[in-house]
Motif scaffolding. Structure first.
Motif, PDB file in Angstrom:
ATOM      1  N   PHE A 113     -33.652  14.495  29.180  1.00  0.00           N
ATOM      2  CA  PHE A 113     -33.012  15.601  29.898  1.00  0.00           C
ATOM      3  C   PHE A 113     -31.810  16.108  29.098  1.00  0.00           C
ATOM      4  CE2 PHE A 113     -35.380  13.806  33.423  1.00  0.00           C
ATOM      5  CZ  PHE A 113     -35.715  14.932  34.188  1.00  0.00           C
ATOM      6  N   LYS A 114     -31.672  17.426  29.042  1.00  0.00           N
ATOM      7  CA  LYS A 114     -30.577  18.039  28.296  1.00  0.00           C
ATOM      8  C   LYS A 114     -29.484  18.586  29.213  1.00  0.00           C
ATOM      9  CE  LYS A 114     -32.735  17.294  24.446  1.00  0.00           C
ATOM     10  NZ  LYS A 114     -32.291  16.157  23.578  1.00  0.00           N
ATOM     11  N   THR A 115     -29.892  19.189  30.336  1.00  0.00           N
ATOM     12  CA  THR A 115     -28.928  19.768  31.270  1.00  0.00           C
ATOM     13  C   THR A 115     -28.808  18.854  32.484  1.00  0.00           C
ATOM     14  OG1 THR A 115     -29.525  22.003  30.573  1.00  0.00           O
ATOM     15  CG2 THR A 115     -28.337  21.781  32.660  1.00  0.00           C
ATOM     16  N   ILE A 116     -27.677  18.158  32.589  1.00  0.00           N
ATOM     17  CA  ILE A 116     -27.480  17.172  33.657  1.00  0.00           C
ATOM     18  C   ILE A 116     -26.103  17.386  34.277  1.00  0.00           C
ATOM     19  CG2 ILE A 116     -27.526  14.742  34.301  1.00  0.00           C
ATOM     20  CD1 ILE A 116     -28.899  14.193  31.582  1.00  0.00           C
ATOM     21  N   HIS A 117     -26.068  17.491  35.586  1.00  0.00           N
ATOM     22  CA  HIS A 117     -24.813  17.575  36.325  1.00  0.00           C
ATOM     23  C   HIS A 117     -24.606  16.235  37.035  1.00  0.00           C
ATOM     24  CE1 HIS A 117     -24.761  21.901  35.623  1.00  0.00           C
ATOM     25  NE2 HIS A 117     -26.039  21.912  35.964  1.00  0.00           N
ATOM     26  N   THR A 118     -23.443  15.635  36.840  1.00  0.00           N
ATOM     27  CA  THR A 118     -23.198  14.283  37.340  1.00  0.00           C
ATOM     28  C   THR A 118     -22.235  14.302  38.515  1.00  0.00           C
ATOM     29  OG1 THR A 118     -23.464  13.459  35.084  1.00  0.00           O
ATOM     30  CG2 THR A 118     -22.504  11.951  36.691  1.00  0.00           C
ATOM     31  N   ALA A 119     -22.620  13.634  39.602  1.00  0.00           N
ATOM     32  CA  ALA A 119     -21.766  13.497  40.775  1.00  0.00           C
ATOM     33  C   ALA A 119     -20.876  12.263  40.634  1.00  0.00           C
ATOM     34  CB  ALA A 119     -22.614  13.428  42.041  1.00  0.00           C
ATOM     35  N   GLN A 120     -20.132  11.965  41.674  1.00  0.00           N
ATOM     36  CA  GLN A 120     -19.116  10.912  41.605  1.00  0.00           C
ATOM     37  C   GLN A 120     -19.591   9.576  42.175  1.00  0.00           C
ATOM     38  OE1 GLN A 120     -15.564  12.502  43.394  1.00  0.00           O
ATOM     39  NE2 GLN A 120     -15.362  14.117  41.884  1.00  0.00           N
ATOM     40  N   GLY A 121     -20.894   9.347  42.169  1.00  0.00           N
ATOM     41  CA  GLY A 121     -21.399   8.028  42.522  1.00  0.00           C
ATOM     42  C   GLY A 121     -21.929   7.870  43.922  1.00  0.00           C
ATOM     43  N   ASP A 122     -21.957   8.953  44.712  1.00  0.00           N
ATOM     44  CA  ASP A 122     -22.508   8.852  46.058  1.00  0.00           C
ATOM     45  C   ASP A 122     -23.235  10.141  46.416  1.00  0.00           C
ATOM     46  OD1 ASP A 122     -20.604  10.732  47.511  1.00  0.00           O
ATOM     47  OD2 ASP A 122     -19.191   9.276  46.703  1.00  0.00           O
ATOM     48  N   VAL A 123     -24.060  10.075  47.467  1.00  0.00           N
ATOM     49  CA  VAL A 123     -24.918  11.201  47.824  1.00  0.00           C
ATOM     50  C   VAL A 123     -24.104  12.384  48.348  1.00  0.00           C
ATOM     51  CG1 VAL A 123     -26.824  11.933  49.329  1.00  0.00           C
ATOM     52  CG2 VAL A 123     -26.891   9.691  48.242  1.00  0.00           C
ATOM     53  N   VAL A 124     -22.986  12.121  49.008  1.00  0.00           N
ATOM     54  CA  VAL A 124     -22.158  13.216  49.524  1.00  0.00           C
ATOM     55  C   VAL A 124     -21.613  14.060  48.377  1.00  0.00           C
ATOM     56  CG1 VAL A 124     -20.055  13.798  50.781  1.00  0.00           C
ATOM     57  CG2 VAL A 124     -21.550  11.986  51.636  1.00  0.00           C
ATOM     58  N   SER A 125     -21.090  13.425  47.336  1.00  0.00           N
ATOM     59  CA  SER A 125     -20.586  14.182  46.186  1.00  0.00           C
ATOM     60  C   SER A 125     -21.724  14.867  45.446  1.00  0.00           C
ATOM     61  CB  SER A 125     -19.802  13.271  45.235  1.00  0.00           C
ATOM     62  OG  SER A 125     -20.637  12.303  44.634  1.00  0.00           O
ATOM     63  N   LEU A 126     -22.918  14.277  45.490  1.00  0.00           N
ATOM     64  CA  LEU A 126     -24.091  14.901  44.885  1.00  0.00           C
ATOM     65  C   LEU A 126     -24.450  16.191  45.621  1.00  0.00           C
ATOM     66  CD1 LEU A 126     -26.332  14.655  42.754  1.00  0.00           C
ATOM     67  CD2 LEU A 126     -27.615  13.257  44.382  1.00  0.00           C
ATOM     68  N   ALA A 127     -24.426  16.144  46.940  1.00  0.00           N
ATOM     69  CA  ALA A 127     -24.685  17.355  47.730  1.00  0.00           C
ATOM     70  C   ALA A 127     -23.638  18.421  47.437  1.00  0.00           C
ATOM     71  CB  ALA A 127     -24.707  17.011  49.217  1.00  0.00           C
ATOM     72  N   ASP A 128     -22.395  18.015  47.266  1.00  0.00           N
ATOM     73  CA  ASP A 128     -21.319  18.966  46.988  1.00  0.00           C
ATOM     74  C   ASP A 128     -21.537  19.690  45.659  1.00  0.00           C
ATOM     75  OD1 ASP A 128     -20.045  18.333  49.345  1.00  0.00           O
ATOM     76  OD2 ASP A 128     -18.628  16.925  48.424  1.00  0.00           O
ATOM     77  N   ILE A 129     -21.925  18.948  44.630  1.00  0.00           N
ATOM     78  CA  ILE A 129     -22.093  19.575  43.319  1.00  0.00           C
ATOM     79  C   ILE A 129     -23.333  20.465  43.304  1.00  0.00           C
ATOM     80  CG2 ILE A 129     -23.419  17.734  42.187  1.00  0.00           C
ATOM     81  CD1 ILE A 129     -21.729  18.174  39.701  1.00  0.00           C
ATOM     82  N   ILE A 130     -24.353  20.113  44.072  1.00  0.00           N
ATOM     83  CA  ILE A 130     -25.529  20.978  44.195  1.00  0.00           C
ATOM     84  C   ILE A 130     -25.139  22.304  44.839  1.00  0.00           C
ATOM     85  CG2 ILE A 130     -27.719  21.262  45.441  1.00  0.00           C
ATOM     86  CD1 ILE A 130     -28.214  18.270  44.927  1.00  0.00           C
ATOM     87  N   ARG A 131     -24.338  22.246  45.901  1.00  0.00           N
ATOM     88  CA  ARG A 131     -23.882  23.471  46.569  1.00  0.00           C
ATOM     89  C   ARG A 131     -23.038  24.331  45.635  1.00  0.00           C
ATOM     90  NH1 ARG A 131     -20.612  21.545  51.418  1.00  0.00           N
ATOM     91  NH2 ARG A 131     -20.152  23.787  51.508  1.00  0.00           N
ATOM     92  N   GLU A 132     -22.296  23.659  44.744  1.00  0.00           N
ATOM     93  CA  GLU A 132     -21.444  24.382  43.800  1.00  0.00           C
ATOM     94  C   GLU A 132     -22.266  25.080  42.710  1.00  0.00           C
ATOM     95  OE1 GLU A 132     -18.340  23.200  40.229  1.00  0.00           O
ATOM     96  OE2 GLU A 132     -18.483  21.883  41.975  1.00  0.00           O
ATOM     97  N   LYS A 133     -23.347  24.431  42.266  1.00  0.00           N
ATOM     98  CA  LYS A 133     -24.081  24.912  41.096  1.00  0.00           C
ATOM     99  C   LYS A 133     -25.338  25.726  41.434  1.00  0.00           C
ATOM    100  CE  LYS A 133     -21.461  22.733  38.048  1.00  0.00           C
ATOM    101  NZ  LYS A 133     -20.653  23.457  37.024  1.00  0.00           N
ATOM    102  N   LEU A 134     -25.943  25.497  42.599  1.00  0.00           N
ATOM    103  CA  LEU A 134     -27.237  26.104  42.910  1.00  0.00           C
ATOM    104  C   LEU A 134     -27.156  27.008  44.130  1.00  0.00           C
ATOM    105  CD1 LEU A 134     -29.630  23.038  42.453  1.00  0.00           C
ATOM    106  CD2 LEU A 134     -28.961  24.739  40.740  1.00  0.00           C
ATOM    107  N   SER A 135     -28.048  27.996  44.144  1.00  0.00           N
ATOM    108  CA  SER A 135     -28.180  28.889  45.299  1.00  0.00           C
ATOM    109  C   SER A 135     -29.480  28.575  46.030  1.00  0.00           C
ATOM    110  CB  SER A 135     -28.189  30.343  44.837  1.00  0.00           C
ATOM    111  OG  SER A 135     -28.525  31.214  45.909  1.00  0.00           O
ATOM    112  N   PRO A 136     -29.476  28.532  47.363  1.00  0.00           N
ATOM    113  CA  PRO A 136     -30.698  28.228  48.121  1.00  0.00           C
ATOM    114  C   PRO A 136     -31.839  29.212  47.838  1.00  0.00           C
ATOM    115  CG  PRO A 136     -28.771  28.137  49.539  1.00  0.00           C
ATOM    116  CD  PRO A 136     -28.318  28.727  48.247  1.00  0.00           C
TER     117      PRO A 136
END
Length: 251
Positions: free
Chosen positions: A100-123
């Motif tokens: 994988f070349k393009t990887i966005h990393t969260a802070q170690g838990d699913v809540v922070s993962l959801a936050d970064i998805i909301r920041e980077k992606l559009s539904p």
């Protein structure tokens, strides 16, 4: 009373599955700390057609909540030329090693993962694919559904608890030569706590190194508990080195 650890007398018990434990054992060995590898979980990667390969709808990203999700995804011929979101550093490292070349990393838990998805992606840009275990501690789709995201979760591996503890390991724990244990997930901590009760293990002097408060909550009364300030193994390692009275270069 807290007892300091001694490299000449005390070993650290590594509880992660073999695939994830080798790096921890290697890092501790480089510090002169002896380890005992006895996993409390067994991982089985599935052989299954991936939803992402079978579905013709637009997938905008794949999300991984564990390194095993990456391994199962790649093993089943998942595309690595798609943006990936990883729950933490270990998962990111595994994704990088698998192409994988393009990887966005969260802070170690699913809540922070959801936050970064909301920041980077559009539904509106397509669904998110989540190759996961048959059992998840927290459902990513539930965290994102109120914001309009579509998360397609597929079970691509299973994680089963170990049901017995070898007698030699029990003896080493009760004799005090196992001075510490590393617990990296709430589920592993729960199994550890069950083993302590089941085998009546003497852990009151054992140093229990935990990844997060969610892990520590399962074992708070069973020994000398240390919780990482940030949920990754380097922070756990800082706690271990402190108890061995070793210099910490990770400040």
């Amino acid at each position: 009373m807290t007892h300091a650890l001694d490299k000449t007398r005390h070993k650290i018990w590594i509880t992660r599955p073999q695939m994830d434990a080798d790096n921890q054992c290697h890092m501790l060995s480089n510090l002169g700390i002896k380890t005992v590898l006895q996993p409390l979980l067994q991982v089985r990667l599935s052989h299954t057609p991936l939803y992402i390969n079978e579905n013709t709808q637009t997938c905008q990203a794949v999300v991984f909540t564990s390194a095993n999700g990456v391994r199962a995804y790649v093993k089943n011929r998942g595309c690595v030329h798609i943006p990936a979101f990883a729950v933490g550093d270990i998962t990111t490292e595994t994704a990088q090693k698998n192409g994988f070349k393009t990887i966005h990393t969260a802070q170690g838990d699913v809540v922070s993962l959801a936050d970064i998805i909301r920041e980077k992606l559009s539904p509106e840009d397509g669904y998110i694919y989540h190759p996961a275990s048959t059992v998840v501690a927290r459902d990513l789709g539930t965290l994102l559904q109120d914001y309009g995201y579509s998360v397609k979760r597929q079970a691509v591996y299973s994680v089963n608890p170990c049901t017995t503890l070898p007698i030699p390991l029990q003896n080493h724990i009760n004799g005090g030569s196992i001075g510490g244990v590393v617990l990296m997930s709430p589920r592993t901590a729960h199994i550890f706590a069950n083993m302590v009760t089941r085998y009546d293990l003497d852990t009151h002097r054992m140093h229990i190194f935990t990844l997060s408060k969610a892990v520590a909550d399962h074992v708070g009364h069973m020994g000398v508990v240390h919780t990482a300030h940030y949920p990754n193994f380097l922070q756990v390692l800082r706690q271990i080195k402190r108890e061995y009275n070793m210099h910490d270069e990770y400040r």
